[in-house]
Each structure stands twice: as structure tokens, then as C-alpha cells.
Scaffold this active site. Structure first.
Site, PDB file in Angstrom:
ATOM      1  N   LYS A   1     -42.918 -12.771  18.496  1.00 28.76           N
ATOM      2  CA  LYS A   1     -43.001 -12.952  17.196  1.00 28.76           C
ATOM      3  C   LYS A   1     -42.103 -14.033  16.741  1.00 28.76           C
ATOM      4  O   LYS A   1     -42.124 -14.849  15.961  1.00 28.76           O
ATOM      5  CB  LYS A   1     -42.564 -11.550  16.380  1.00 28.76           C
ATOM      6  CG  LYS A   1     -43.588 -10.397  16.470  1.00 28.76           C
ATOM      7  CD  LYS A   1     -43.399  -9.377  15.761  1.00 28.76           C
ATOM      8  CE  LYS A   1     -41.741  -8.478  16.372  1.00 28.76           C
ATOM      9  NZ  LYS A   1     -41.605  -7.911  17.542  1.00 28.76           N
TER      10      LYS A   1
ATOM     11  N   ARG B   1     -34.470 -11.942  28.048  1.00 28.51           N
ATOM     12  CA  ARG B   1     -34.348 -12.730  27.209  1.00 28.51           C
ATOM     13  C   ARG B   1     -32.735 -13.150  26.881  1.00 28.51           C
ATOM     14  O   ARG B   1     -31.834 -12.490  27.122  1.00 28.51           O
ATOM     15  CB  ARG B   1     -34.910 -12.137  25.914  1.00 28.51           C
ATOM     16  CG  ARG B   1     -34.484 -12.940  24.579  1.00 28.51           C
ATOM     17  CD  ARG B   1     -35.223 -12.497  23.338  1.00 28.51           C
ATOM     18  NE  ARG B   1     -35.238 -10.948  23.313  1.00 28.51           N
ATOM     19  CZ  ARG B   1     -35.849 -10.203  22.441  1.00 28.51           C
ATOM     20  NH1 ARG B   1     -36.788 -10.714  21.670  1.00 28.51           N
ATOM     21  NH2 ARG B   1     -35.754  -8.796  22.310  1.00 28.51           N
TER      22      ARG B   1
ATOM     23  N   ARG C   1     -29.051  -9.627  23.939  1.00 28.07           N
ATOM     24  CA  ARG C   1     -28.965  -8.722  23.218  1.00 28.07           C
ATOM     25  C   ARG C   1     -28.515  -7.254  23.760  1.00 28.07           C
ATOM     26  O   ARG C   1     -29.118  -6.994  24.697  1.00 28.07           O
ATOM     27  CB  ARG C   1     -30.112  -8.332  22.190  1.00 28.07           C
ATOM     28  CG  ARG C   1     -30.373  -9.494  21.264  1.00 28.07           C
ATOM     29  CD  ARG C   1     -31.598  -9.594  20.618  1.00 28.07           C
ATOM     30  NE  ARG C   1     -32.413  -8.531  20.461  1.00 28.07           N
ATOM     31  CZ  ARG C   1     -33.743  -8.283  19.932  1.00 28.07           C
ATOM     32  NH1 ARG C   1     -33.989  -9.605  19.463  1.00 28.07           N
ATOM     33  NH2 ARG C   1     -34.351  -7.198  19.505  1.00 28.07           N
TER      34      ARG C   1
ATOM     35  N   ARG D   1     -37.530   1.460  22.073  1.00 30.56           N
ATOM     36  CA  ARG D   1     -38.264   0.497  21.006  1.00 30.56           C
ATOM     37  C   ARG D   1     -39.780   0.233  21.239  1.00 30.56           C
ATOM     38  O   ARG D   1     -40.403   0.598  20.250  1.00 30.56           O
ATOM     39  CB  ARG D   1     -37.547  -1.139  21.162  1.00 30.56           C
ATOM     40  CG  ARG D   1     -36.305  -1.222  20.691  1.00 30.56           C
ATOM     41  CD  ARG D   1     -35.278  -2.115  21.209  1.00 30.56           C
ATOM     42  NE  ARG D   1     -36.039  -3.731  20.911  1.00 30.56           N
ATOM     43  CZ  ARG D   1     -35.986  -4.625  21.517  1.00 30.56           C
ATOM     44  NH1 ARG D   1     -35.129  -4.655  22.510  1.00 30.56           N
ATOM     45  NH2 ARG D   1     -36.463  -5.753  21.008  1.00 30.56           N
TER      46      ARG D   1
END
Ligand code: AP5
Length: 225
Positions: free
Chosen positions: A14, A128, A163, A174
Site C-alpha cells: 500500500k 522492510r 519497525r 497483524r
């Protein structure tokens, strides 16, 4: 007025596609995740409240994110529309957005639903790295999109960070939350004729091209206005 929603599980791209779409459409991208992470970084009351929730991979209460989006979408840069990244992600959020936009004489134009299998998503999140400079926010991946110099942003030379909710256990949480609470929104928007599906597997530029074509030929497009 174009009000576009980016829907998809954690790591589906996204943010990666949103970065491209905001340039192509000249619309601001409003990421509730980025806004909440900024509050955590700044140690605001909101940040202190949501930090443990986010770290565990849980969803922040609906009234908090609905309030954030209600305010943010009334700022002047949103007068021509906006791209929502990470909102809505529960049925009450989707209903609140619908009421909010209807009261302003507009609506959701299109919902780009990015589909990626769970096993790919875990690898994407764990690998990431994000630019720590909020005005940059560039997104990298240690394997598929590494920076030229390890740990340093190519665009602004700031430090790259991992993160806290990108640990494998939090990603699993999640993903479960996504399937339980967010996936039902696909039917909600399908019923309103605005859902556009795109295969999110492939190089980011390939996915962008697919998304661009799907949006151009896909459902919706009026913004309700
Ligand atoms: P949020 O920040 O919204 O996280 P998310 O939805 O889990 O999505 P991600 O940011 O993890 O992934 P993405 O789809 O943007 O993927 P990206 O492009 O970065 O939310 C975080 C938390 O905030 C939530 O858990 C919750 O606690 C809270 N929150 C936020 N909004 C909320 C709401 N509305 N209600 C309640 N709580 C809320 O890509 C991922 C990686 O893959 C990157 O490394 C990238 O380089 C790589 N990649 C991307 N595309 C490709 C590709 N095509 N091929 C190979 N690699 C790729």
C-alpha cells in the site's frame, strides 16, 4: 474529486504503490500508520496510548483513527481528494467514513485491493526498512529493494529503521487481524461497485502498471460528487 482507498494486508505494498499513485494523481496520501508512528516518535499523549497496541500488532481503537481521518481530510490539501492508506480497516471505520464523506457531499471513488499471499507478506515485512525522516519516509527491503549503502536512505541520507511491529510474531498477529477484521471490507466495497482488484506479486513497477490500468478501466470513478 477523487477519494481513493488502498486496501490490502500488511506488506502488500500500500505504501509502495501509494508513493507512486500520489505522484501520478497529484493527491495527498494519508497513512494512518505513518501518522500514528509519528505520534509515538514524538511521545505525544496519543503516541503513548497507541505505542503498546501497535507494537503487539493490534488495531488502534476505531474512534481514535476515525477522529484523525475526519480532521486530516478537512485540511486544504485534501480539497481535490485524497488517497487513504491503511484506513478504513474495520467495518465501523468504513461506515464512519461513508457517513463523513456523505455529509460533505462526496464519497469513495475507488478501492484498490492489493492481493498478496501470506507467506510473501511475512518476508516483505520482516525485510522492510524505512527512512526515519518523516518528510521522506522512503521504503526499502533488504533483499528486493536495498539502499545503496546499508542502513542509509538513498534519497535523504537519514538512518533507516526496522519497525517494531515488523518482527515475525507481530506480523503474524497483524495478518490474523487483517483476515478477521479488514477482509470483510472487500465485500462492503464490492457491493458499492467501487472495488478494483490487483495482483500485488511482482516487481513494484509492474504492480504499479497493473494498478494504473485496473484503476483506469475499473469500477467507480465518480467520487460521489
Ligand atoms: P500500517 O502502517 O498501516 O501497516 P500495515 O497495514 O500493516 O501495512 P504496512 O505498512 O505494513 O504495509 P504496506 O502494505 O504499506 O507495504 P509496503 O509498501 O511498506 O499500520 C501499522 C499499525 O498502525 C497497525 O498494525 C495498527 O496498530 C495501527 N493502525 C494503522 N491504521 C489503523 C486503522 N485504520 N485502524 C486501527 N489501527 C490502525 O511494503 C512492505 C515491504 O515490501 C517493503 O519493504 C517494500 O519494499 C516491499 N515491497 C512492496 N511491494 C513489493 C513488491 N511488489 N515486490 C517486492 N517487494 C515489495
Amino acid at each position: 474529486m477523487t477519494n481513493l482507498i488502498l486496501l490490502g494486508p500488511p506488506g502488500s505494498g500500500k505504501g509502495t504503490q501509494g508513493e507512486r499513485l500520489e505522484v501520478q494523481l497529484s493527491l495527498p496520501r494519508l497513512s494512518t500508520g505513518d501518522m500514528l508512528r509519528e505520534a509515538v516518535k514524538n511521545g505525544t499523549d496519543l503516541g503513548q496510548k497507541v505505542a503498546p497496541i501497535m507494537k503487539a500488532g493490534e488495531l488502534v481503537p476505531d474512534e481514535i483513527v476515525v477522529g484523525i481521518i475526519d480532521e486530516r481530510t478537512q485540511e486544504p490539501d485534501c480539497s481535490g481528494g485524497f488517497i487513504l492508506d491503511g484506513f478504513p480497516r474495520t467495518m465501523p471505520q468504513a461506515e464512519a467514513l461513508e457517513r463523513m464523506l456523505k455529509a460533505r457531499g462526496t464519497g469513495v471513488s475507488q478501492v484498490l485491493n492489493i492481493a498478496v499471499p501470506d507467506e510473501v507478506l511475512i518476508d516483505r515485512c520482516v525485510g522492510r526498512r524505512l527512512c526515519s525522516n518523516k518528510d521522506c519516509g522512503a521504503i526499502y527491503h533488504v533483499k528486493t529493494n536495498p539502499p545503496a549503502k546499508e542502513g542509509v536512505c538513498d534519497k535523504c541520507a537519514s538512518e533507516l529503521v526496522h519497525r517494531p511491529d515488523d518482527r515475525a510474531e507481530a506480523v503474524q498477529e497483524r495478518l490474523q487481524n487483517y483476515h478477521r477484521q479488514t477482509e470483510p471490507l472487500e465485500d462492503f466495497y464490492q457491493a458499492r461497485g467501487v472495488l478494483v482488484n490487483v495482483d500485488g506479486v511482482g516487481a513494484p513497477d509492474e504492480v504499479f502498471e497493473r494498478a494504473r490500468q485496473a484503476l483506469a478501466g475499473g469500477a467507480g470513478g465518480s467520487g460521489g460528487a
